[in-house]
Write an enzyme that holds these catalytic residues in place. Sequence first.
Site, PDB file in Angstrom:
ATOM      1  N   GLY A   1       0.791  -1.225   0.000  1.00 43.42           N
ATOM      2  CA  GLY A   1       0.000   0.000   0.000  1.00 43.42           C
ATOM      3  C   GLY A   1       0.824   1.275   0.000  1.00 43.42           C
ATOM      4  O   GLY A   1       0.284   2.358  -0.161  1.00 43.42           O
TER       5      GLY A   1
ATOM      6  N   CYS B   1     -28.101  -9.075 -15.918  1.00 44.92           N
ATOM      7  CA  CYS B   1     -27.537  -8.825 -17.244  1.00 44.92           C
ATOM      8  C   CYS B   1     -28.532  -9.313 -18.300  1.00 44.92           C
ATOM      9  O   CYS B   1     -29.033 -10.437 -18.203  1.00 44.92           O
ATOM     10  CB  CYS B   1     -26.206  -9.553 -17.391  1.00 44.92           C
ATOM     11  SG  CYS B   1     -25.565  -9.536 -19.072  1.00 44.92           S
TER      12      CYS B   1
ATOM     13  N   CYS C   1     -26.616 -12.463 -20.290  1.00 40.01           N
ATOM     14  CA  CYS C   1     -26.332 -13.756 -19.653  1.00 40.01           C
ATOM     15  C   CYS C   1     -27.153 -13.975 -18.387  1.00 40.01           C
ATOM     16  O   CYS C   1     -27.057 -15.033 -17.766  1.00 40.01           O
ATOM     17  CB  CYS C   1     -24.850 -13.891 -19.336  1.00 40.01           C
ATOM     18  SG  CYS C   1     -24.308 -12.915 -17.925  1.00 40.01           S
TER      19      CYS C   1
ATOM     20  N   CYS D   1     -23.357  -7.079 -18.553  1.00 40.18           N
ATOM     21  CA  CYS D   1     -22.138  -7.244 -17.759  1.00 40.18           C
ATOM     22  C   CYS D   1     -21.057  -6.299 -18.276  1.00 40.18           C
ATOM     23  O   CYS D   1     -20.842  -6.172 -19.478  1.00 40.18           O
ATOM     24  CB  CYS D   1     -21.597  -8.668 -17.887  1.00 40.18           C
ATOM     25  SG  CYS D   1     -22.554  -9.899 -17.015  1.00 40.18           S
TER      26      CYS D   1
ATOM     27  N   CYS E   1     -19.181 -12.507 -19.278  1.00 42.47           N
ATOM     28  CA  CYS E   1     -20.514 -12.578 -19.880  1.00 42.47           C
ATOM     29  C   CYS E   1     -20.536 -13.585 -21.039  1.00 42.47           C
ATOM     30  O   CYS E   1     -21.434 -14.416 -21.142  1.00 42.47           O
ATOM     31  CB  CYS E   1     -20.902 -11.183 -20.375  1.00 42.47           C
ATOM     32  SG  CYS E   1     -22.628 -11.028 -20.857  1.00 42.47           S
TER      33      CYS E   1
END
Lengths: 291, 371
Positions: A31, A240, A243, A265, A271
């Site tokens: 980080g 979606c 899908c 998606c 997808c």
Amino acid sequence: MSAPVYNFAYLDEQTKRMIRRAILKAIAIPGYQVPFASREMPMPYGWGTGGVQVTASILGPDDTLKVIDQGSDDTTNAVSIRKFFVKTAGVETTTRTEDATVIQTRHRIPETALTENQVLVYQVPIPEPLRFLEPRETETRRMHALSEYGLMHVKLYEDIARHGHIATTYAYPVEVGGRYVMDPSPIPKFDNPKLSDSAALQLFGAGREKRIYAIPPYTKVKSLDFEDHPFEPYRHDAACELCGATHSYLDEVITDDKGGRMFVCSDTDFCEQRRAEGHAHVPDQNEAVHG
Amino acid sequence: MYVAVKGGERAIDNAHKLLADARRGDRAVPEISLDQIDNQLALAVDRVMSEGSLYDRELAALAIKQARGDLIEAIFLLRAYRTTLPRFGASEPLETGSMDIRRRVSATFKDLPGGQVLGPTFDYTHRLLDHALADGGEIEEPATASADGARFRSVAELLADDGLIEGDEAPAGEVGDLTREPLSFPAGRDLRLQNLARGDEGFLLALGYSTQRGFGRTHPFAGEIRYGSVDVEFFAEDAGFTVPLGTIFMTECQMVNQFAGSATRAPCFTRGYGLVFGQSERKAMAMALVDRSLRARELGEETGSPAQDEEFVLSHSDNVQATGFVEHLKLPHYVDFQSELGLLRKLQAEFHAANPQIDTPKDSAMQDAAE
């Protein structure tokens, strides 16, 4: 004038060594933003030069590369970066998340869980999570050194006071390994939980700002929040329409000029694979007409 | 039915083909050559070399041609090439005092050793469009005088003889290079000058101008501006002696600014310094103004104006970085936008739930349309 000859993956080996040293330091201090001598790349600053330099430095001839932008392999900038590495490194490329060893991304984390054999490289525009609270680098570096993150909590609190919600919806700040507050790049906060405890190494490159940082595998990453206002990932309340996925991040697509819209998606590979497996959208009586 | 957009790759290829076509333009018009750019657009070449940090006229001319005359794009092309070149070391400091002078003017002394040499300049031309130039034609041979080998001592040197201006001792230790080490703050003057030399001419011009208009005033005088060629030398460690690498053209500006002194030092003029490749007095002068402004803290002056703010100036001077990040807004941002949109809808829904007496935006939009 002699025609230029470029090294494997464009960067010369000296530069790669310098970047790898920065990456190693970044992994050692999760980080923490490590300054590095970012180079000019043959694509513009702000278009992924940091990610490209990180990818160029870790890529080997046996790697398989996937590049996404907004979750999609087929957006113009993803295509451009993929072609760049095909041209300069001749590596295999793929759009399938599980086949890739190195994935360079802008603004998304793939839906498919990553493995220990994968590295996710993020393109980062503004690496400093405190930047919009304090414009001076001299100040923000001191704040990180002292773990002085009160300002960030005040900002989030003020959001709640003003809007009733934390108004940060992407590039949502996280605390890495219990120490440094980090900008996860402009991924939607929907993706934030995937940052934590990931099996894959996550590297972040900011070219213009000359910073590299990292989340080593299996590191705890916590999205900043309050006890009474816990962190909440956001997702459009829909499935979606290609899908039928109800757990993936969705893009809203405007389909006509009468307010018609649909949700699909954002992760195109995810997808496509679902559709190949036979998943499809089941129209709901109540949601037949949008808008 | 919407189908996820495919074919980005072919679209990009086609766009680039279109670019190549537009670059060439009307095929009936003769194609421009690199020699023509180098010779007849020489100042564009100078700027591209200067901000591209690479002294190579031919490559700069190629970059300008490839960029269709967009100089920032050309600078970018040159930088992206430069960064791949191996680094053998740093040259010896250029001896601008021994410059082979093409032009040298001072605004602080009416006459001085070596004299005022105007050289090729736009100064004093009347900016009237010259239609004769449109058709081309014979150009008169210019008047020349033989160089008498005189060393033109700089105005700063002359002032320094009398102790009227601060010295310019070489910095202690190795000179930094921000292309190899990331810039950190506070930055030494060596790195500040390197940053300014690569910095955008327009940005430095505006900052320099702002100091003249009172945002961090420095009371500048153009002590001297000189343009000409200097030798570049390199100390070859293997050979153990200095070898000449060649000759380059440069513009140098020594700005003489208001004095500073202290309890232990008599007041004397201070310096602002500008140095760029080729002929660019505007850039060299603006650089000198900004260099001097950035010394405000060191000289114990009041700070707070934009041109005195080191982080502000150095972080935003690079036009390759700036253009990239500004233009990256063209890239898709729909993922982030969707998140914002989602939150905004939620906030609006909450607002309307709490304020049922206020029309929803849809209603008021219809009202606007009716009005």
